[in-house]
Design an enzyme around this catalytic site. Structure first.
Site, PDB file in Angstrom:
ATOM      1  N   ASN A  12       7.691  53.647  21.558  1.00  0.00           N
ATOM      2  CA  ASN A  12       7.574  54.417  20.944  1.00  0.00           C
ATOM      3  C   ASN A  12       8.572  53.773  19.705  1.00  0.00           C
ATOM      4  O   ASN A  12       9.553  55.169  19.949  1.00  0.00           O
ATOM      5  CB  ASN A  12       7.414  56.089  21.408  1.00  0.00           C
ATOM      6  CG  ASN A  12       7.104  57.128  20.679  1.00  0.00           C
ATOM      7  OD1 ASN A  12       6.703  55.671  18.431  1.00  0.00           O
ATOM      8  ND2 ASN A  12       7.428  57.818  20.377  1.00  0.00           N
ATOM      9  N   LYS A  14       8.335  55.024  16.708  1.00  0.00           N
ATOM     10  CA  LYS A  14       7.965  55.859  15.958  1.00  0.00           C
ATOM     11  C   LYS A  14       8.085  55.192  14.630  1.00  0.00           C
ATOM     12  O   LYS A  14       7.765  54.237  14.717  1.00  0.00           O
ATOM     13  CB  LYS A  14       9.049  56.980  15.447  1.00  0.00           C
ATOM     14  CG  LYS A  14       9.632  57.498  17.417  1.00  0.00           C
ATOM     15  CD  LYS A  14      10.818  58.487  17.885  1.00  0.00           C
ATOM     16  CE  LYS A  14      10.560  59.206  19.013  1.00  0.00           C
ATOM     17  NZ  LYS A  14      10.982  60.036  18.775  1.00  0.00           N
ATOM     18  N   HIS A  96       3.234  63.970  20.802  1.00  0.00           N
ATOM     19  CA  HIS A  96       3.885  63.816  20.806  1.00  0.00           C
ATOM     20  C   HIS A  96       4.974  65.316  20.569  1.00  0.00           C
ATOM     21  O   HIS A  96       4.493  65.877  19.551  1.00  0.00           O
ATOM     22  CB  HIS A  96       4.309  62.144  20.186  1.00  0.00           C
ATOM     23  CG  HIS A  96       6.426  62.525  20.585  1.00  0.00           C
ATOM     24  ND1 HIS A  96       6.822  62.823  19.565  1.00  0.00           N
ATOM     25  CD2 HIS A  96       6.613  61.354  20.720  1.00  0.00           C
ATOM     26  CE1 HIS A  96       8.520  62.594  20.293  1.00  0.00           C
ATOM     27  NE2 HIS A  96       7.990  61.512  20.624  1.00  0.00           N
ATOM     28  N   GLU A  98       6.487  65.348  17.989  1.00  0.00           N
ATOM     29  CA  GLU A  98       7.207  65.443  16.673  1.00  0.00           C
ATOM     30  C   GLU A  98       5.951  64.957  15.814  1.00  0.00           C
ATOM     31  O   GLU A  98       5.584  66.392  14.995  1.00  0.00           O
ATOM     32  CB  GLU A  98       7.763  63.840  16.063  1.00  0.00           C
ATOM     33  CG  GLU A  98       9.495  63.956  16.312  1.00  0.00           C
ATOM     34  CD  GLU A  98       9.356  62.385  17.070  1.00  0.00           C
ATOM     35  OE1 GLU A  98       8.858  61.376  16.237  1.00  0.00           O
ATOM     36  OE2 GLU A  98      10.605  62.588  17.786  1.00  0.00           O
ATOM     37  N   GLY A 174      16.173  61.719  20.629  1.00  0.00           N
ATOM     38  CA  GLY A 174      17.119  61.030  20.138  1.00  0.00           C
ATOM     39  C   GLY A 174      18.201  62.411  20.047  1.00  0.00           C
ATOM     40  O   GLY A 174      19.006  62.120  18.178  1.00  0.00           O
ATOM     41  N   SER A 214      16.316  60.425  25.141  1.00  0.00           N
ATOM     42  CA  SER A 214      17.098  59.719  24.834  1.00  0.00           C
ATOM     43  C   SER A 214      17.473  58.124  26.146  1.00  0.00           C
ATOM     44  O   SER A 214      18.588  58.624  27.009  1.00  0.00           O
ATOM     45  CB  SER A 214      18.635  60.881  25.094  1.00  0.00           C
ATOM     46  OG  SER A 214      18.259  61.822  23.262  1.00  0.00           O
TER      47      SER A 214
HETATM   48  O1  LIG Z   1       8.790  58.828  22.755  1.00  0.00           O
HETATM   49  C1  LIG Z   1       9.909  59.064  23.239  1.00  0.00           C
HETATM   50  C2  LIG Z   1      10.536  59.769  22.524  1.00  0.00           C
HETATM   51  O2  LIG Z   1      10.687  61.140  21.410  1.00  0.00           O
HETATM   52  C3  LIG Z   1      12.112  59.752  22.726  1.00  0.00           C
HETATM   53  O3  LIG Z   1      12.637  59.451  21.882  1.00  0.00           O
HETATM   54  P1  LIG Z   1      14.289  58.755  22.446  1.00  0.00           P
HETATM   55  O4  LIG Z   1      14.301  58.421  23.658  1.00  0.00           O
HETATM   56  O5  LIG Z   1      14.675  58.189  21.430  1.00  0.00           O
HETATM   57  O6  LIG Z   1      15.328  60.150  22.673  1.00  0.00           O
END
Ligand SMILES: O=C[C@H](O)COP(=O)(O)O
Length: 251
Positions: A12, A14, A96, A98, A174, A214
């Site tokens: 993802n 983002k 998600h 977010e 994150g 993460s």
């Molecule tokens: O969609 C992915 C998640 O929100 C994980 O994000 P991250 O790997 O940056 O913690």
């Protein structure tokens, strides 16, 4: 990971990237090598999806990061499942954290989106996960079951093969603070048991439940080695060559 379920790794991106950096990601993804036993799907920002689809090896899927619950209309700023299909993509991430927590999407809206996307032949990565205060308040199960119920209510019996569930504890996204493999496995195992009860044993056994929060090259093998973790949904690390290592976590 249980052997009857194909390992699944989603990237993802983002709201990150531009054409130059995306070219770099496409290059390392196409070069791989990617484990053929892993299903790989990447999710660029909507504006770059068609660009990525045109350049990426066809064996890698491309997903939208979100879409609305109807085909078209006066919904400024949004895209539809039909548009995702029209540009040759076949997946969408829905729910998600977010979208839930920054943009205020409700369980009900997410359920409606899941239903519509599936009805149009777009496969869904449905995300659920508790916030830190919910975990600390002992509410993890209550929250993930509630979020999952809204999804279950909107998936027909014959559509489960087109759904992947991503368990993403909000406090691990994150933050560099990964759930331990044991913490993640505990929730995945409980979710699978809950699905067996609420949907059916065969669906619970075949549904891929992936972990997000993460995930990195350093922790992907241990996470992927848990009995009920069938892959990962990767944010930050999916923008880096580390992602290839994460795809190959079970090798
Ligand atoms: O969609 C992915 C998640 O929100 C994980 O994000 P991250 O790997 O940056 O913690």
């Amino acid at each position: 990971m249980a052997s009857q379920r194909k390992f699944f790794v989603g990237g993802n991106w983002k709201m990150n990237g531009n054409k130059a950096s995306i070219d770099g990601i496409i290059q390392f993804l196409n070069a791989g090598p990617l484990d053929p036993n892993t299903e790989v799907v990447v999710s660029p920002p909507a504006i770059y999806m068609e660009y990525v689809r045109g350049k990426l090896d066809q064996k890698i899927g491309v997903a939208g990061q979100n879409c609305y619950k109807v085909e078209k209309g006066a919904f400024t700023g949004d895209i539809s499942a039909n548009m995702i299909k029209d540009i040759g993509c076949e997946w969408v991430i829905l729910g998600h954290s977010e979208r839930r927590n920054v943009f205020g999407e409700s369980d009900q809206l997410i359920g409606e989106k899941v239903k519509y996307a599936l009805s149009q032949g777009v496969k869904v990565i449905a995300c659920i996960g508790e916030k830190i205060e919910e975990r600390e308040g002992g509410k993890t199960e209550e929250v993930v079951y509630r979020q999952m119920q809204a999804i279950v209510d909107n998936v027909a019996a014959d559509q489960w093969a087109n759904v992947v569930v991503a368990y993403e504890p909000v406090w691990a996204i994150g933050t560099g603070k990964t759930a331990t493999p044991a913490q993640a496995q505990e929730v995945h195992q409980k979710l699978r048991a809950w699905i067996a009860k609420k949907v059916s044993e065969p669906v619970a056994n075949s549904l891929r439940i992936i972990y997000g929060g993460s995930v990195s090259g350093a922790n992907c093998k241990e996470l992927g080695g848990q009995a009920d973790i069938d892959g990962s949904l990767v944010g930050g690390a999916s923008l880096k060559p580390d992602f290839v290592q994460i795809v190959n976590a079970t090798q």
